[in-house]
Scaffold this motif. Structure first.
Motif, PDB file in Angstrom:
ATOM      1  N   GLY A 148       0.808  -1.223   0.000  1.00 29.81           N
ATOM      2  CA  GLY A 148       0.000   0.000   0.000  1.00 29.81           C
ATOM      3  C   GLY A 148       0.840   1.271   0.000  1.00 29.81           C
ATOM      4  N   ALA A 149       2.200   1.135  -0.074  1.00 24.72           N
ATOM      5  CA  ALA A 149       3.052   2.324  -0.008  1.00 24.72           C
ATOM      6  C   ALA A 149       2.783   3.241  -1.185  1.00 24.72           C
ATOM      7  N   ARG A 150       2.958   4.538  -0.968  1.00 25.52           N
ATOM      8  CA  ARG A 150       2.769   5.508  -2.028  1.00 25.52           C
ATOM      9  C   ARG A 150       3.939   6.476  -2.040  1.00 25.52           C
ATOM     10  N   GLU A 151       4.163   7.100  -3.173  1.00 25.58           N
ATOM     11  CA  GLU A 151       5.274   8.045  -3.298  1.00 25.58           C
ATOM     12  C   GLU A 151       5.025   9.267  -2.431  1.00 25.58           C
ATOM     13  N   VAL A 152       6.116   9.804  -1.872  1.00 20.68           N
ATOM     14  CA  VAL A 152       6.020  10.970  -1.006  1.00 20.68           C
ATOM     15  C   VAL A 152       6.691  12.160  -1.686  1.00 20.68           C
ATOM     16  N   HIS A 153       5.984  13.259  -1.766  1.00 23.34           N
ATOM     17  CA  HIS A 153       6.524  14.495  -2.342  1.00 23.34           C
ATOM     18  C   HIS A 153       6.265  15.620  -1.347  1.00 23.34           C
ATOM     19  N   ALA A 154       7.298  16.322  -0.957  1.00 18.88           N
ATOM     20  CA  ALA A 154       7.147  17.407   0.029  1.00 18.88           C
ATOM     21  C   ALA A 154       8.069  18.560  -0.334  1.00 18.88           C
TER      22      ALA A 154
END
Length: 319
Positions: A135-141
């Motif tokens: 269920g992991a998703r890409e992280v953008h910050a």
């Protein structure tokens, strides 16, 4: 330094842009260091108000502050991304730590732990770089903002210039000092802060200026002040006297019979007004200076003048 920018300016959170600007200008007029050279409290209030205004005058930054995304200095607040990951299906640590895994006590700062995890993902490294369950998703910050202080010579601030800051981690940051820049003013360099995570944009750099004093000129608001020494004959007879300005010397007309303390105005010779095209004025205060040596001829002339043209400049003063 943590503070409430609305409290620093003395306005409500619902204040309009015009009300915020008016409040800042009032504090700047009352507390500017040039007007309060020996008052550290006034200087501190001015700098805090300046930082608050730089944040609130930008609609985007103000909105981000109101949403709790950044603090009053523009720094990113820790975001609770870890909650999203902690509750995802397939997360082997969902609901608590397992034997052999990282065990987190109740006193641990979960936001710091998962922030470290996110940094590892964003840089393509670390034990979780390949994913965190199905269920992991890409992280953008967005990257963190950076804050710097830059000392600027007086004339460079009033005339404007380009300079560089040597960064602690190496490299240089190009900074354009606008014409008429004032002490305590903060410049925002978009995209020159820390790198973002994933596809997140970089943060901004904030450069606060410290304008160094000048041996001749001093600034009050947008006006430039200078004291001009003149000889006795120039004071009595008048004439053109070469006078320094921030743009170079000009010839100033001294009226006949000028006295020490008289102030003459050179319009448009001051600092550029912030946000406008016009400039302040230069105010020239005259100071009569006697010659270093009084020869016999001058002494005899002044003696005759005193006897024939008695004049008491202190007449009417209380004894």
């Amino acid at each position: 330094m943590s503070f409430d920018p609305y409290e620093a300016l003395g306005v409500e959170k619902t204040a309009s842009e015009a009300e915020i600007k008016k409040a800042y200008r009032k504090i700047a007029r009352e507390c500017h260091p040039d007007l309060n050279p020996d008052d550290p409290a006034a200087e501190a209030r001015f700098k805090t108000a300046n930082a608050a205004y730089e944040l609130l005058k930008d609609p985007e930054m103000r909105a981000r502050y109101d949403r709790g995304e950044i603090d009053a200095t523009g720094q990113e607040r820790a975001q609770p991304f870890y909650r999203d990951f902690a509750e995802q299906p397939g997360n082997p640590y969902r609901g608590g730590a397992r034997s052999g895994a990282y065990a987190f006590g109740e006193e641990d700062d979960m936001s710091d732990i998962f922030a470290e995890f996110l940094r590892a993902r964003g840089q393509g490294g670390g034990p979780f770089a390949s994913g965190f369950g199905r269920g992991a998703r890409e992280v953008h910050a967005r990257g963190a903002d950076r804050h710097y202080t830059l000392k600027v010579p007086f004339l460079d601030a009033t005339r404007g210039t380009r300079t560089q800051i040597t960064l602690p981690e190496g490299g240089r940051l190009e900074v354009t000092i606008p014409e008429g820049a004032a002490d305590g003013q903060t410049l925002r360099l978009r995209g020159k802060g820390g790198a973002g995570l994933g596809e997140g944009p970089p943060g901004d750099a904030y450069v606060t200026l410290e304008v160094e004093p000048h041996p001749i000129f001093r600034r009050e608001g947008d006006d430039i002040h200078v004291t001009l020494p003149i000889a006795i004959d120039e004071a009595v007879l008048g004439g053109k006297v070469r006078t320094p300005t921030i743009d170079g010397p000009v010839n100033l007309s001294i009226p006949k019979g000028a006295s020490s303390g008289r102030v003459l105005r050179l319009r448009g010779r001051g600092a550029k007004r912030r946000g406008g095209k016009d400039r302040g004025d230069q105010l020239v205060e005259l100071s009569i200076v006697a010659p270093p040596e009084i020869d016999a001829e001058l002494e005899a002339f002044m003696q005759r003048w005193r006897e024939e043209h008695a004049h008491d400049p202190r007449e009417g003063m209380p004894t």
